[in-house]
Design an enzyme around this catalytic site. Structure first.
Site, PDB file in Angstrom:
ATOM      1  N   ASP A  84       7.982 -69.916 -46.625  1.00 42.59           N
ATOM      2  CA  ASP A  84       8.800 -71.127 -46.493  1.00 42.59           C
ATOM      3  C   ASP A  84       9.064 -71.394 -45.000  1.00 42.59           C
ATOM      4  OD1 ASP A  84      10.921 -72.779 -48.463  1.00 42.59           O
ATOM      5  OD2 ASP A  84      11.669 -72.527 -46.404  1.00 42.59           O
ATOM      6  N   HIS A 122      11.764 -72.106 -43.673  1.00 37.68           N
ATOM      7  CA  HIS A 122      13.059 -71.523 -43.298  1.00 37.68           C
ATOM      8  C   HIS A 122      13.063 -70.028 -43.585  1.00 37.68           C
ATOM      9  CE1 HIS A 122      13.729 -75.786 -44.522  1.00 37.68           C
ATOM     10  NE2 HIS A 122      14.402 -75.805 -43.388  1.00 37.68           N
ATOM     11  N   HIS A 170      17.198 -68.140 -49.880  1.00 36.30           N
ATOM     12  CA  HIS A 170      18.401 -68.070 -49.025  1.00 36.30           C
ATOM     13  C   HIS A 170      19.565 -67.369 -49.728  1.00 36.30           C
ATOM     14  CE1 HIS A 170      16.588 -70.491 -45.946  1.00 36.30           C
ATOM     15  NE2 HIS A 170      16.423 -71.530 -46.747  1.00 36.30           N
ATOM     16  N   ASP A 173       7.339 -76.414 -47.306  1.00 34.21           N
ATOM     17  CA  ASP A 173       7.958 -77.245 -46.269  1.00 34.21           C
ATOM     18  C   ASP A 173       7.366 -76.967 -44.891  1.00 34.21           C
ATOM     19  OD1 ASP A 173       9.199 -74.760 -46.429  1.00 34.21           O
ATOM     20  OD2 ASP A 173      11.223 -75.556 -46.710  1.00 34.21           O
TER      21      ASP A 173
END
Ligand code: SP5
Ligand code: ZN
Length: 349
Positions: free
Chosen positions: A199, A201, A163, A288
């Site tokens: 991931d 996200h 991120h 995740d």
């Protein structure tokens, strides 16, 4: 497989993050990496490799000088504001959105904390810089190892990285380990590098860093940003810009997606990476996507991660795997090492 383990990861230990108007205990905890390390040792998988140390100038291939300078000194400035701050993490509370200016560097620390961040969920702590900096060395070392001819390497580090943008932190990330690895592969001779972000996200930082470049292809499979963090990037219509047009591929999937559907997206992403003609691959390995993850919505089971590793190996590329998210702490070790085992037990096509 050589494992580049960040011995300093636990120096970054956030206390709380902002969630629905409350400060709740951090999901991104040192035990995550401890469990992966324990599982590697339990299965006698891989060999721990001491990282090299790289000059700060290498970080500046990806991150802006003013951001690096901020991150390196942020904790001292936070404590200088008030000695009592030594006992609490720094969380931003104001941001220069849209019509506000981000070109001016404010003297006020809270203003700079907001300027260089994207959320209030990523506490900056006394050891954040040291941990993230040592993690970057691990990512760069793994990339150098693969550039020198190794088939693969695993970067076992936290805080995660995908991120983090060129000049901001957020989503528990401070330095973009995957982007640093990809750039290092480029700088050490790979003409075309792919980053595959698995991931849950979307890897907004990595995408933004390479968005206008044709030499690094970015592909990501993630929760639909209409409903999932980081919300403001990761849509399917983001295909790259300028000379990078056509070198970005997003595959958002709805909450609740199971492995059969997720695996088809993986096949599509790997097909794009082959068509691009990648000479090396960096995998942002978030775990995740696991059904038991407390903050995510996909439905992968532990055994599915063996298949993920196999699919990645069949791409036949020199590969750097970088640990990202994954918050089902008790299971994250098994899930991560399953990917690595699936990779290693599969020969190239
Ligand atoms: C690297 C990475 O995986 N970063 C993820 C950052 C997500 N931050 C937002 C977390 C929102 C927490 N939602 C809690 C839901 C509890 N049911
Ligand atoms: Zn994640």
């Amino acid at each position: 497989m050589h494992i580049f383990y960040n011995h300093q990861h636990a120096l970054h230990q956030g206390k709380v993050e902002m969630f629905r108007g409350e400060l709740v205990p951090c999901f991104e905890v040192p035990a995550r990496v401890d469990h992966v390390l324990a599982e590697l040792q339990r299965r006698r998988f891989g060999t721990l490799q001491a990282p090299q140390t790289f000059d700060d100038a290498v970080l500046a291939r990806i991150h802006s000088p003013r951001y690096l300078d901020f991150l390196q000194h942020a904790w001292d400035e936070w404590v200088a504001l008030d000695a009592a701050n030594a006992a609490r993490d720094a969380l931003p509370s104001v941001w220069p959105v849209r019509t506000l200016r981000s070109d001016v560097l404010p003297a006020n620390f809270a203003a700079r904390l907001g300027l260089f961040s994207m959320d209030a969920g990523s506490p900056l702590t006394s050891g954040t810089w040291a941990a993230a900096r040592a993690g970057a060395d691990c990512a760069l070392s793994a990339a150098s190892h693969v550039a020198a001819g190794a088939r693969s390497a695993f970067v076992l580090t936290r805080p995660p990285g995908h991120h983090a943008g060129a000049d901001f932190f957020g989503g528990y990330c401070f330095l973009n380990n995957a982007a640093l690895a990809a750039q290092q592969l480029r700088d050490q001779g790979a003409a075309r590098v792919a980053v595959l972000d698995l991931d849950y996200h979307h890897g907004n930082g990595t995408q933004a860093i390479f968005y206008e470049r044709a030499d690094v292809f970015f592909a990501s499979i993630h929760g639909d940003p209409h409903t999932e963090y980081p919300f403001y990037l990761g849509y399917a219509d983001e295909r790259g810009a300028g000379s990078g047009l056509g070198f970005n591929r997003n595959l958002p999937l709805p909450r609740g997606t199971d492995f059969a559907v997720w695996r088809q997206a993986l096949a599509a992403a790997l097909q794009d990476i082959q068509a691009f003609g990648a000479q090396a691959l960096v995998v942002s390995l978030g775990l995740d996507t696991f059904a038991g993850d407390p903050i995510s919505g996909f439905k992968l089971a532990s055994n599915d991660y063996l298949r993920v590793g196999e699919d990645l190996a069949r791409a036949g590329l020199p590969t750097v795997l970088v640990f990202e998210g994954g918050y089902a702490v008790a299971e994250v070790g098994v899930n991560a090492v399953n990917v690595l085992q699936g990779f290693m037990q599969t020969s190239k096509p």
